[in-house]
Design an enzyme around this catalytic site. Structure first.
Site, PDB file in Angstrom:
ATOM      1  N   SER A  97       0.833  -1.199   0.000  1.00  0.00           N
ATOM      2  CA  SER A  97       0.000   0.000   0.000  1.00  0.00           C
ATOM      3  C   SER A  97       0.873   1.257   0.000  1.00  0.00           C
ATOM      4  CB  SER A  97      -0.978  -0.042   1.178  1.00  0.00           C
ATOM      5  OG  SER A  97      -1.991   0.928   1.042  1.00  0.00           O
ATOM      6  N   ASP A 221     -10.232  -5.169  -4.393  1.00  0.00           N
ATOM      7  CA  ASP A 221      -9.685  -4.037  -3.629  1.00  0.00           C
ATOM      8  C   ASP A 221     -10.519  -2.775  -3.857  1.00  0.00           C
ATOM      9  OD1 ASP A 221      -8.081  -2.150  -2.337  1.00  0.00           O
ATOM     10  OD2 ASP A 221      -6.217  -3.021  -3.078  1.00  0.00           O
ATOM     11  N   HIS A 249      -8.040  -5.247  -0.360  1.00  0.00           N
ATOM     12  CA  HIS A 249      -6.781  -4.530  -0.138  1.00  0.00           C
ATOM     13  C   HIS A 249      -5.794  -5.387   0.660  1.00  0.00           C
ATOM     14  CE1 HIS A 249      -4.353  -0.988  -0.331  1.00  0.00           C
ATOM     15  NE2 HIS A 249      -4.262  -0.866   0.983  1.00  0.00           N
TER      16      HIS A 249
END
Length: 269
Positions: A97, A221, A249
């Site tokens: 991320s 996601d 995610h």
């Protein structure tokens, strides 16, 4: 755990498992987490013979939390100081991320120094927020709302953000533990890195990446939608997509066994 000074008055917590491992993998966590998010990779990688290194980014976990230094340039500088201190000839660099965005900036800023392979996990790149010429991210209004809420009610903001983190159900104890990890840093570092997520544009950095790159992403996601990894694949030469059909995610956990198998295969190939 030990500490590395990355600039005057600022030290980062470093976690170094199996220092005798023949290959080294360096994992960089996402927002607003710390190294503990990789618990179920730490359980595996040393058994496969890897030296497994992670850090708490400045402002999170057990690292120092100065007032300044939360742009991707400074965070990449922090990585460089740790990697230089480790002293191995080459390693695989992994970012999840926001950590994915930071490692991309590192690869560009330091000319892939000591890195032989790159893994991007649900990377918040090249642009976390949709903008002209870089679609696929979150709407600016949504991220501005998150930033504003952090300033008023950070626990609620993080809770709401976390509702879109997992695509598969997690147990209440796991959810409680995970929320505790997301609140490991002070409010100002959480806020400043959220602003960096919103404002950064890494499109130019992608052109500097030449090492083999694995792009791991969850098809479901909602935080970094699949258009982002598809863009990364188009822009990064020598890259390969690793889609996970039932993951969101939290690609590192939603399909844990499948992820660990494909991730470890990428690392050993």
């Amino acid at each position: 755990m030990y500490y590395v000074n990355v600039e005057r008055g600022v030290k980062l917590a470093v976690y170094d498992l199996n220092p005798a491992g023949k290959k080294t993998v360096f994992l960089v966590h996402g927002w607003p987490l710390n190294h503990m998010m990789f618990e179920y990779q730490f359980d595996l990688l040393p058994k496969l013979g890897f030296r497994c290194i992670s850090i708490d980014l400045r402002g999170f976990g057990n690292s120092d939390a100065p007032w300044n230094g939360y742009d991707y340039g400074r965070l990449a500088d922090d990585l460089y100081e740790v990697i230089r201190m480790i002293g191995v000839s080459e390693m695989t660099l992994v970012g999840f991320s926001m950590g994915g965005a930071i490692v991309i900036r590192y690869m560009s800023r330091y000319k892939e120094y000591k890195i032989s392979k790159l893994a991007l996990l649900s990377a918040a790149a090249p642009c976390f927020v949709s903008r002209e010429g870089c679609p696929g991210g979150l709407p600016l209004e949504q991220v501005n709302s998150l930033v504003a809420q952090i300033s008023r009610n950070r626990p609620q903001a993080i809770y709401d953000f976390g509702q879109n983190f997992f695509a598969q159900p997690v147990t209440p104890p796991f959810a409680e533990w995970f929320r505790s990890v997301t609140l490991s840093g002070p409010g100002y570092s959480t806020l400043k890195t959220a602003e960096t997520l919103r404002d950064a544009d890494l499109r130019a950095d992608l052109e500097q990446i030449t090492v083999p790159t694995g792009i791991f992403y969850g098809v479901l996601d909602k935080i970094c939608p699949k258009e982002l990894p598809l863009t990364l694949n188009r822009k990064i030469r020598n890259s390969k997509l690793f889609p996970f059909e039932q993951s969101g995610h939290a690609v590192f956990y939603d399909e844990l066994e499948k992820f660990n198998q494909e991730f470890s295969s990428f690392l050993t190939s």
